[in-house]
Design a protein around this motif. Structure first.
Motif, PDB file in Angstrom:
ATOM      1  N   ALA A 124       3.329  10.401  -3.267  1.00 10.76           N
ATOM      2  CA  ALA A 124       3.382  11.911  -3.242  1.00 10.76           C
ATOM      3  C   ALA A 124       4.489  12.619  -4.183  1.00 10.76           C
ATOM      4  O   ALA A 124       4.399  13.429  -4.574  1.00 10.76           O
ATOM      5  N   ASN A 125       5.591  11.811  -4.006  1.00 19.08           N
ATOM      6  CA  ASN A 125       6.759  12.311  -5.067  1.00 19.08           C
ATOM      7  C   ASN A 125       6.499  11.967  -6.313  1.00 19.08           C
ATOM      8  O   ASN A 125       7.301  12.158  -7.171  1.00 19.08           O
ATOM      9  N   ARG A 149       0.708  15.793  -3.489  1.00 18.15           N
ATOM     10  CA  ARG A 149       0.058  15.810  -2.227  1.00 18.15           C
ATOM     11  C   ARG A 149      -0.996  16.994  -1.888  1.00 18.15           C
ATOM     12  O   ARG A 149      -0.817  17.992  -2.671  1.00 18.15           O
ATOM     13  N   VAL A 208      -2.604  11.982  -0.366  1.00 21.84           N
ATOM     14  CA  VAL A 208      -1.796  11.946  -1.500  1.00 21.84           C
ATOM     15  C   VAL A 208      -2.946  11.331  -2.779  1.00 21.84           C
ATOM     16  O   VAL A 208      -3.664  10.522  -2.241  1.00 21.84           O
ATOM     17  N   ASP A 245       3.515  17.339  -7.854  1.00 23.70           N
ATOM     18  CA  ASP A 245       3.400  17.089  -6.454  1.00 23.70           C
ATOM     19  C   ASP A 245       1.961  16.487  -6.392  1.00 23.70           C
ATOM     20  O   ASP A 245       1.061  17.026  -6.816  1.00 23.70           O
ATOM     21  N   ASP A 271       3.510   9.378   7.200  1.00 22.55           N
ATOM     22  CA  ASP A 271       3.583   8.803   6.152  1.00 22.55           C
ATOM     23  C   ASP A 271       4.004   7.213   6.317  1.00 22.55           C
ATOM     24  O   ASP A 271       4.774   7.042   7.019  1.00 22.55           O
ATOM     25  N   GLY A 330       8.928  13.624   2.897  1.00 22.16           N
ATOM     26  CA  GLY A 330       7.610  13.233   3.084  1.00 22.16           C
ATOM     27  C   GLY A 330       7.079  14.075   4.599  1.00 22.16           C
ATOM     28  O   GLY A 330       7.914  14.768   4.826  1.00 22.16           O
ATOM     29  N   TYR A 380      -3.367   9.690   3.987  1.00 23.25           N
ATOM     30  CA  TYR A 380      -2.088  10.283   3.646  1.00 23.25           C
ATOM     31  C   TYR A 380      -2.111  11.634   2.988  1.00 23.25           C
ATOM     32  O   TYR A 380      -1.189  12.078   2.511  1.00 23.25           O
ATOM     33  N   SER A 391       3.280   5.896   0.711  1.00 20.41           N
ATOM     34  CA  SER A 391       2.528   7.016   0.603  1.00 20.41           C
ATOM     35  C   SER A 391       3.481   8.414   0.179  1.00 20.41           C
ATOM     36  O   SER A 391       3.071   9.234  -0.628  1.00 20.41           O
ATOM     37  N   TYR A 448      -4.983   6.393   0.512  1.00 18.02           N
ATOM     38  CA  TYR A 448      -3.726   7.232   0.284  1.00 18.02           C
ATOM     39  C   TYR A 448      -4.370   8.611  -0.078  1.00 18.02           C
ATOM     40  O   TYR A 448      -3.928   9.483   0.722  1.00 18.02           O
ATOM     41  N   ARG A 508       1.976  18.001   8.767  1.00 23.31           N
ATOM     42  CA  ARG A 508       2.677  18.937   7.714  1.00 23.31           C
ATOM     43  C   ARG A 508       3.675  19.607   8.242  1.00 23.31           C
ATOM     44  O   ARG A 508       4.577  20.346   7.745  1.00 23.31           O
TER      45      ARG A 508
END
Lengths: 93, 956, 418
Positions: free
Chosen positions: B41-42, B5, B311, B3, B33, B29, B309, B37, B305, B14
């Motif tokens: 994040a993934n 994030r 990330v 992750d 996002d 997400g 975001y 992003s 990012y 969130r």
């Protein structure tokens, strides 16, 4: 898109107008007494000035008047827009 | 999967989780996002394949500059190719797929092209595929399949678009710090201000800074002002004449589908008194071998990012730079939990800086990278005094993120579109506006006003180690089009030295990102190759749109049935109810024929024609142009615009007239009725109603302003029906009217006013069919009543409504020409056999040209009739006439068939034609040849008037 | 000079492509040439090539103000066709079509001439009848033509909406199977390279600022790089013909207008023919790169700016969606404008002028690109012999004085109406 300041209707988008070509082309007043060369010159030959160009536009979706513009054909800037001045071949509006 | 994030920070929400899929796999997400992003994040790094070599590519930028991460967004009819993942706002259920790969993104068969890529340099296709010629279509087919990127949608767009017009004093383009400040200043001065920004949130670069509070205050202040309009998700794509700006507002793209009733996008025509261009700057990458792997990213994007975001775009980063901005960035990345392994700085610097945990490698460059489907490391080398890599100094550094910081390029596109000229500035190694253009001010980073850290002291725009310039491995400049430094050098070597030639030869900067990250580097490589300073190399012209514009938005509502207005006559509903078949005539839909149950078109048309010839028919002729002329000089004016005289036309009478253009060709024809001494009504053909009006206004206003004439188009004010046939008078007589229709009371070509069945009417005794006929004009609203009245009263006379097809047959039988088929803009009045109409006693428009040799000459095409020699064969429409003795030789055409019909009156096929010297060749036999349908019919030239040549019927 | 072939590509590939020679030299202008052609676009370069190849005139210079192919050669929608109605136009363009068919090999440069077919759509019976006449005239001039009904159109253009539910339903069309597209830049480059190989001096960044005349006619041109003497001067500067001709005191029946074109983002193959809409102004094809290439009408007023305005672009977009509603979500990537020589009758002017030694190749309206080979061919003939070729005898400037305008559209002396 040109914004033409119609003397009757105010500034309007170019899409309300239709183009009518060079303004300094005067129709010979007595065609039958005009020789071929002069007639052909009137019908076909144009200065096609690269710079300031005097031209006719008709406000077809407005007052329907034929107007005379002086426009820079490189920058597209409209220098003036007025009622027709006569004779047409005279130098500009 | 790891992750990436962060647990806090950023502008994402969130609390609002969002599920989406990419290439069929589900991910999560947050609201706020972008697809990019959320993928980062993934831990998704491979997102696309490149255009030419199908190389693996990842997310590279943060917004509109993104060259790599292009996806197919949505499904079915809403699917869209080539959308930048960096600009897609995440919504619940979003579906995206990668493009340009088969069978899958990870295992793309076409990546094998990389193995032969050395044989596919820039412009390779110009040098091969020429032999054998018959194979070229196959080569081309293959090229086409390999090219292209995404797939086009296959179904009509379910969404709609709209267009709006706006006017403001000041348009601010870009909602970053410079734009916000400019907007507030202008607004506080009382101006009507519009501010447009591409993003969902205003703030621009501030969003990436630690503290965006100042920007938030400005935004709040702007939002509180009535004279400010803030357009988010709006791109200013073009600058047009007289300060017109084209904007696209993406009103529905951040949603799965637009809200009910809302357009997907809105195209604004915005007329701005002046514009403030605050479009910022875009970071430039650096160029070295294999600089395109997933994990390579602009430094500013990495920061975005992280900050916007929350990330981490990687775990362990190397930063490659030639300016100071990277040091601040490194600190931010480190604070965000990214291990900064090294800063590789091209510059030789005395001053030492420290970033905790990071190795600072001055005077070093990256010379290669590793990692098949994602970056795993880089090779760095020390540079010697010439900027060359020191042999043996190469080192490997492991990393999964490589941030590139090669300076910033001001986004001057709109300034350039406005005609602004650019100057090269050494300290930022970039092109900046040279001077003001009227109506536009460029501010902030777009104007090259950078912070000091972004200056590139003493460096070149893109210093590549000298030895690397000979490297065989690919050093990409334009990632989307796979254009390498070697390609640019090849172009220069082959003589494509103008920057425009290089662009066209290599396709540099011609991708959907329009070269936002590649143009300057291309110039730098070219400048190297040509050994000329970048300022001399110049720049290709920036053309609109700044960012691609949806075709649907440009079309707006002009789609489906609304492409053009529908013109309907007052009697349209009557025709629809009667089951008429319609035919388009310009913007009109005219009844073509009125089929009765079980009837074919031919049967219906023949019936309608015979009804007119034997009894009576009615036809809607409201589409003809109608012009009302008033004034003491109207007769003189008509005299000058028609070939025939009008001064002697008596009040109460009509006259047919033909108009020419001044080049002597027939322009239009129609009738004129003298309503009163100084009042006339003119009719024109349907197609020329508008042009004739403009033509007359031209002569009246421009050429003969001394004439006292006032004209008005009255086409829409009248409903007109023609009643034609030997029993037409009987029909009219059967109606309740104060008009006397008898032959003496109302002879041929007379008109009378009065009332018919209580309806005010003008009746003109004119005929197009050649029969006794009347045209009845009533105020438009009475049209249906008049039509129904004629049909009802006509029952006892077997009245038939007839359409344009019967009309064509009737006029062909009478030898009447029409504009288009016969008078095609190249025909004179004499060609039509109307030489006798040409008045010799007056001047008229076009007369002078008739003396020119080509018009007066003896080889003109004349209107003639044709009949098949065998009396039965249909004469092929559109056939070319050939002299029979010319068979088998290069044909000199004897003319052509203009209108071909079956004449029910004569019970045989006839045609009108334009034949060379046709009037002198009556009785001659020709071939009507139609190679298109492989037909040849022997025809004989006849007089064009087939029915009632003496005109007795219409005077009856 | 390297010969281009698959083998040479492989050979140079192995050597890292370091051995390719420049496609053309970059010579200094000489003081005197047997012929000077002003304008380094497709027409000028083709004329120079055929002067050298067909007429043995090698001491020839092409003078280009900017960069080769930078005018309308590189700004058009790349359509090649010869589907003309009037004999004079048809024969001329068909000669060009035949040259196109062998051009890549003649020039040893792949101009990617793609004979994918050009379809003119008809939306009414009247339009279809007009196409019948044109198609028949074409066939009798030895040009391929096929009349299509609605089903034929649907089969040839699978994605097109031929239903009756649209504002202007498709009735049928006229197909020229041998028509198609070519890679526009490559035409200029290919001719330049081939002309250079035959000794023609191609001189870029050389602007002609004056035309010098003596009692016998022209004697040379003043340029930004000095005076260049020549008794034969050919103007191939469409867009600016009036300006150059005026330097020699010749007035022309031409106005300059801006014509826009545009491309979409590239997509996989969706359109395999060139399609012309018949109820509005649109012509569209798909480039080999995948972009939809589109154009429409001129903006409609005199202009020397290589940019236009939104109304034309919006109209083109609307017409495209009338035929292909599924393209609505594709995006326009680039738009641009070029300056057209619009003549008073819509037909080009190639031939002699009233000034001895001065020749004119211009007035191409929107039709110049497809004419490039034929234009070069007959212009070279005219310049070499002083007399028009049979194929451009009717296309000379004096046709206006003889009352023999070639009004293909029948629109009269309004250049913006053609």
């Amino acid at each position: 898109m040109l914004l033409i300041d119609c003397p009757h209707c105010g500034p309007r988008a170019q899409t309300e107008f239709s183009y009518g070509g060079a303004a300094n082309v005067a129709r010979p007043p007595a065609p039958e007494e005009t020789d071929d060369a002069a007639w052909i010159e009137y019908l076909y030959l144009r200065d096609n000035a690269k710079g300031q160009h005097d031209e006719l536009w008709q406000h077809i979706f407005g007052c329907r008047r034929w107007l005379q513009l002086r426009r820079d054909v490189i920058s597209h800037e409209i220098i003036s827009c007025s009622e027709l001045r006569r004779p047409l071949a005279e130098d500009g509006p | 999967m790891a992750d990436f994030r962060l647990h806090s920070g950023g502008l994402i929400d969130r609390d609002r989780k969002i599920s989406f899929t990419f290439d069929g796999r589900s991910y999560q997400g947050y609201h706020g996002d972008t697809l990019a992003s959320a993928l980062l994040a993934n831990g998704v790094r491979l997102v696309g394949r490149s255009f030419k070599y199908h190389r693996p590519r990842g997310i590279y930028g943060l917004g509109g500059e993104e060259p790599n991460a292009l996806v197919r967004l949505r499904q079915g009819a809403r699917a869209e190719p080539n959308i930048r993942a960096t600009q897609i706002e995440l919504y619940e259920g979003l579906v995206a797929r990668s493009q340009n790969n088969w069978p899958s993104l990870r295992w793309d068969a076409a990546s094998a092209l990389g193995l032969v890529s050395r044989f596919l340099p820039a412009g390779f296709y110009y040098k091969t595929f020429m032999w054998p010629r018959r194979l070229w279509p196959h080569y081309e087919n293959f090229i086409r399949r390999m090219a292209g990127m995404g797939r086009s949608p296959e179904a009509p767009d379910p969404d709609h678009y709209e267009k709006c017009h706006g006017h403001c004093d000041v348009l601010v383009i870009g909602g970053g710090p410079a734009g916000l400040a400019a907007a507030l200043t202008a607004a506080e001065g009382g101006a009507q201000v519009w501010l447009a920004d591409e993003g969902a949130q205003l703030g621009g670069g501030c969003l990436n800074d630690g503290d965006a509070s100042a920007a938030r205050d400005t935004i709040a202040a702007l939002e509180s002002l009535d004279n400010v309009t803030l357009l988010r998700r709006t791109s200013v794509f073009g600058k047009y004449d007289d300060h017109l700006y084209g904007l696209v507002e993406r009103t529905g793209d951040h949603l799965a589908s637009p809200d009910l009733g809302m357009p997907r996008q809105r195209l604004w025509h915005l007329r701005a008194g002046r514009a403030v261009l605050a479009s910022g700057a875009i970071e430039r990458p650096l160029v070295f071998a294999n600089n395109d792997r997933p994990g390579v990213m602009l430094t500013s994007a990495a920061l975005g990012y992280l900050r916007t975001y929350a990330v981490r775009p990687g775990s362990r980063a190397v930063i490659n730079t030639n300016n100071d901005s990277a040091y601040g960035a490194a600190a931010i990345l480190a604070a965000g939990g990214i291990e900064v392994a090294a800063i590789v700085d091209h510059r030789h610097m005395k001053e030492r800086r420290e970033i905790p945990g990071a190795e600072i490698l001055h005077n070093h460059a990256i010379i290669d990278t590793r990692g098949k489907k994602g970056l795993t490391g880089v090779t760095v080398a020390q540079l010697d005094i010439n900027g060359d890599a020191v042999p043996g100094s190469e080192r490997q550094l492991a990393c999964d993120l490589l941030c590139l910081s090669g300076g910033f390029t001001p986004s001057v596109h709109l300034y350039s579109q406005a005609g602004g000229k650019l100057a090269f500035r050494e300290d930022i190694q970039s092109l900046v506006p040279k001077s003001e253009v009227p109506g536009m001010t460029v501010v902030g980073a777009a104007n090259g006003d950078f912070g000091e850290s972004e200056f590139i002291a003493g460096g070149a725009a893109m210093d590549r180690p000298v030895s690397l310039r000979k490297f065989r491995r690919k050093q990409f400049i334009d990632l989307q089009n796979d254009v390498t430094a070697a390609d640019v050098e090849l172009a220069a070597r082959e003589g494509y030295r103008s920057v425009e030639h290089v662009k066209r030869y290599t396709t540099l900067g011609m991708g959907t990102d329009q070269g936002k990250t590649s143009n300057l580097n291309g110039i730098a490589v070219l400048s190297d190759a040509l050994d000329r300073p970048p300022a001399e190399v110049g720049v290709t012209t920036y053309r609109p749109p700044y960012t691609p514009v949806t075709i649907g938005a440009l079309a707006g509502r002009d789609v489906g049935p609304f492409l053009a207005p529908d013109r309907r006559t007052p009697m349209q509903e009557c025709h629809e109810k009667a089951g008429a078949a319609f035919v388009p005539a310009g913007l009109w839909q005219r009844p073509h024929y009125y089929p009765r149950p079980g009837e074919t078109m031919t049967e219906a048309v023949n019936r309608e024609v015979l009804a007119v010839r034997r009894n009576v028919g009615i036809v809607d002729v409201s589409t003809l142009g109608r012009i009302d002329l008033h004034g003491p000089d109207v007769a003189e004016f008509l005299n000058r615009v028609y070939i025939n005289g009008f001064k002697a036309l008596a009040v109460g009478m009509c006259r047919y007239g033909v108009m020419l253009r001044d080049d002597g060709m027939i322009f239009d024809d129609g009738t004129v009725a003298r309503m009163a001494e100084t009042h006339f009504i003119m009719t024109t053909t349907t197609a020329n109603a508008g042009p004739v009006m403009a033509h007359l206004e031209f002569y009246l206003q421009v050429v003969w302003p001394e004439l006292r004439v006032h004209m008005t188009s009255i086409t829409d004010q009248w409903a007109v029906a023609a009643v034609a046939g030997p029993r037409s008078r009987d029909l009219l007589d059967s109606l309740d009217s104060d008009i006397a229709f008898a032959n003496q009371a109302m002879p041929f070509m007379a008109w009378r006013g009065g009332a018919i069945g209580g309806i005010p009417a003008q009746v003109f005794r004119i005929s197009f069919s050649g029969e006794l006929a009347y045209e009845i004009a009533v105020p438009a609203d009475y049209g249906p009543a008049m039509w129904e009245m004629l049909l009802a009263a006509g029952q006892e006379f077997d009245v038939n409504p007839y359409g344009t097809e019967a009309l064509t047959t009737l006029r062909t039988e009478k030898g009447h020409f029409v504009m288009g088929p016969e008078a095609d803009g190249r025909a004179t009045a004499d060609d039509m056999g109307l030489g006798a109409m040409l008045s010799s006693r007056k001047e008229f428009v076009g007369r002078r040209s008739l003396r020119l040799p080509g018009l007066a000459g003896g080889d003109r095409l004349h209107l003639v009739g044709l009949m098949p020699v065998d009396g039965r064969s249909q004469i092929p429409p559109g056939a070319i006439l050939l002299d029979k003795e010319m068979a088998g030789r290069a044909p000199d055409k004897a003319g052509h068939v203009t209108t071909s019909v079956f004449s029910p009156s004569l019970d045989k096929p006839i045609a009108l034609a334009m034949a060379r010297n046709g009037r002198q060749r009556l009785g001659a036999q020709l071939w009507a040849h139609s190679p298109l349908d492989n037909r040849i019919v022997e025809v004989v030239i006849t007089d064009p008037v087939f029915v009632d040549p003496m005109g007795e019927r219409l005077r009856a | 000079m390297n010969r281009y072939s698959f083998a040479s590509l492989v050979r140079h590939g192995i050597m890292g492509h370091r051995g390719w020679k420049p496609a053309w030299r970059d010579p200094e202008p000489k003081t005197n040439y047997d012929a000077v052609i002003v304008g380094g676009g497709g027409h000028g370069l083709a004329s120079a090539y055929y002067l050298a190849k067909n007429h043995g005139l090698n001491n020839v210079a092409v003078l280009e103000k900017g960069w080769l192919g930078g005018g309308n050669t590189g700004r058009n929608t790349t359509i090649v066709r010869s589907n003309y109605l009037l004999d004079s136009n048809a024969r001329f363009y068909e000669h060009g079509m035949k040259l196109w068919e062998g051009l890549s090999r003649d020039l040893n440069f792949n101009v990617m001439f793609s004979q994918r077919g050009v379809i003119n759509l008809a939306h009414s019976k009247g339009q279809l009848e007009a196409f019948r006449r044109r198609g028949n005239a074409m066939r009798l001039n030895g040009i391929d033509a096929e009349l299509l009904n609605r089903d034929d159109v649907a089969a040839l253009v699978p994605g097109m909406d031929v239903s009756g539910d649209v504002r202007f339903p498709v009735e049928g069309g006229l197909l020229q199977p041998r028509g198609g597209t070519a890679r526009h830049d490559a035409v200029a480059w290919g001719y330049a390279r081939a002309a250079d190989r035959r000794g023609v001096d191609i001189i870029q960044n050389c602007e002609v600022t004056g035309i010098r005349r003596d009692h016998a006619g022209v004697s040379g041109v003043e340029t930004s790089r000095g005076f260049i003497a020549s008794k034969r001067i050919g103007l191939a500067v469409a867009g600016h013909s009036t300006q150059l001709a005026a330097m020699a005191g010749v007035r022309l029946p031409i106005e300059s207008h801006v014509l826009q074109a545009m491309v979409s983002e590239p997509v996989k193959p969706v359109l395999d023919t060139v399609v012309t809409f018949g109820a509005g102004h649109l012509y569209v094809s798909q480039s080999d790169k995948g972009e939809l290439v589109m154009g429409g009408d001129i903006d409609g007023y005199n202009s020397f700016a290589q940019r236009g305005n939104l109304p034309v672009i919006e109209h083109v977009a609307a017409c495209l969606l009338a035929l292909f509603p599924q393209f609505s979500r594709l995006r326009i990537l680039r738009t641009w404008g070029g300056i057209m020589d619009m003549t008073m009758d819509g037909s080009p002017i190639i031939g002699t002028t009233p000034v001895p030694g001065l020749f004119l190749n211009g007035g191409w309206c929107y039709g110049g690109f497809k004419a490039t080979p034929a234009s070069g061919w007959v212009f070279a003939h005219t310049m070499a012999t002083g007399q028009p070729h049979a194929l451009n005898a009717d296309l000379c400037l004096d046709r206006f004085h003889r009352g023999r305008a070639l009004d293909e559209k029948g629109a009269g002396p309004k250049p913006w109406a053609h």
